[in-house]
Design an enzyme around this catalytic site. Sequence first.
Site, mmCIF file in Angstrom:
data_model
loop_
_atom_site.group_PDB
_atom_site.id
_atom_site.type_symbol
_atom_site.label_atom_id
_atom_site.label_comp_id
_atom_site.label_asym_id
_atom_site.label_seq_id
_atom_site.Cartn_x
_atom_site.Cartn_y
_atom_site.Cartn_z
ATOM 1 N N ASP A 44 0.844 -1.188 0.000
ATOM 2 C CA ASP A 44 0.000 0.000 0.000
ATOM 3 C C ASP A 44 0.883 1.243 0.000
ATOM 4 O O ASP A 44 1.881 1.318 0.704
ATOM 5 C CB ASP A 44 -0.928 -0.016 1.222
ATOM 6 N N GLY A 88 -15.484 2.952 3.799
ATOM 7 C CA GLY A 88 -14.110 3.424 3.650
ATOM 8 C C GLY A 88 -13.443 3.039 2.346
ATOM 9 O O GLY A 88 -12.236 3.230 2.195
ATOM 10 N N GLN A 89 -14.205 2.513 1.395
ATOM 11 C CA GLN A 89 -13.587 2.136 0.116
ATOM 12 C C GLN A 89 -13.316 3.386 -0.716
ATOM 13 O O GLN A 89 -14.229 4.174 -0.979
ATOM 14 C CB GLN A 89 -14.500 1.176 -0.662
ATOM 15 N N HIS A 132 -10.257 -5.287 -3.450
ATOM 16 C CA HIS A 132 -8.916 -5.485 -2.895
ATOM 17 C C HIS A 132 -9.021 -5.908 -1.444
ATOM 18 O O HIS A 132 -9.922 -5.492 -0.723
ATOM 19 C CB HIS A 132 -8.044 -4.235 -3.028
HETATM 20 P P1 AMP Z 1 -9.642 1.483 0.218
HETATM 21 O O1 AMP Z 1 -9.615 2.870 0.808
HETATM 22 O O2 AMP Z 1 -10.083 0.417 1.136
HETATM 23 O O3 AMP Z 1 -10.386 1.498 -1.105
HETATM 24 O O4 AMP Z 1 -8.134 1.125 -0.097
HETATM 25 C C1 AMP Z 1 -7.426 1.679 -1.157
HETATM 26 C C2 AMP Z 1 -5.990 1.634 -0.784
HETATM 27 O O5 AMP Z 1 -5.226 1.821 -1.957
HETATM 28 C C3 AMP Z 1 -5.562 2.737 0.202
HETATM 29 O O6 AMP Z 1 -5.049 2.126 1.377
HETATM 30 C C4 AMP Z 1 -4.500 3.512 -0.570
HETATM 31 O O7 AMP Z 1 -3.442 3.934 0.244
HETATM 32 C C5 AMP Z 1 -4.057 2.491 -1.604
HETATM 33 N N1 AMP Z 1 -3.500 3.048 -2.828
HETATM 34 C C6 AMP Z 1 -4.007 4.052 -3.580
HETATM 35 N N2 AMP Z 1 -3.232 4.256 -4.660
HETATM 36 C C7 AMP Z 1 -2.222 3.358 -4.592
HETATM 37 C C8 AMP Z 1 -1.084 3.076 -5.402
HETATM 38 N N3 AMP Z 1 -0.823 3.762 -6.531
HETATM 39 N N4 AMP Z 1 -0.250 2.090 -5.014
HETATM 40 C C9 AMP Z 1 -0.489 1.407 -3.870
HETATM 41 N N5 AMP Z 1 -1.542 1.619 -3.072
HETATM 42 C C10 AMP Z 1 -2.396 2.595 -3.418
#
Ligand code: AMP
Length: 117
Positions: free
Chosen positions: A35, A96-97, A103
């Site tokens: 992440d 929180g998505q 994922h």
């Molecule tokens: P969610 O908020 O549950 O949808 O999780 C999305 C996650 O993706 C968050 O924890 C972000 O920090 C992560 N994220 C967003 N962009 C990237 C990226 N380019 N590479 C890795 N993680 C990312």
Amino acid sequence: MFQTQDPNCLFCKIVKGEIPANIIYQDEKCVAFYDIDPQAPVHFLVIPKVHIGSCGELNESNSVIAGHCLEVISKMTKELGVTDFRVVSNCGEQAGQSVPHLHFHVLAGRDMTWPPG
Ligand code: AMP
Ligand code: ZN
């Protein structure tokens, strides 16, 4: 497996290599990467290569991929030497998505509280 991606989806772009990510594992069905904004000493994501919006879009025809992602989580945590960890999949904005591509977060390396915020 037939791959369908959403051209506007951030995680589909990572799958296609259009956006860089710190990838720790991939196979024909899924990708695991750290992440970008870690919430624990170990924080990686496992995503299907095919675009599925969230756990709320799983059904009889695509749910095998979710099992595969969990299998990869089991494998990766062992490889990273992690025994205690939390698996989270936020489903929908209120939960929180922020990225609408299924994922699984894997968090480890610190004490976790319950219930989650
Ligand atoms: P969610 O908020 O549950 O949808 O999780 C999305 C996650 O993706 C968050 O924890 C972000 O920090 C992560 N994220 C967003 N962009 C990237 C990226 N380019 N590479 C890795 N993680 C990312
Ligand atoms: Zn996607």
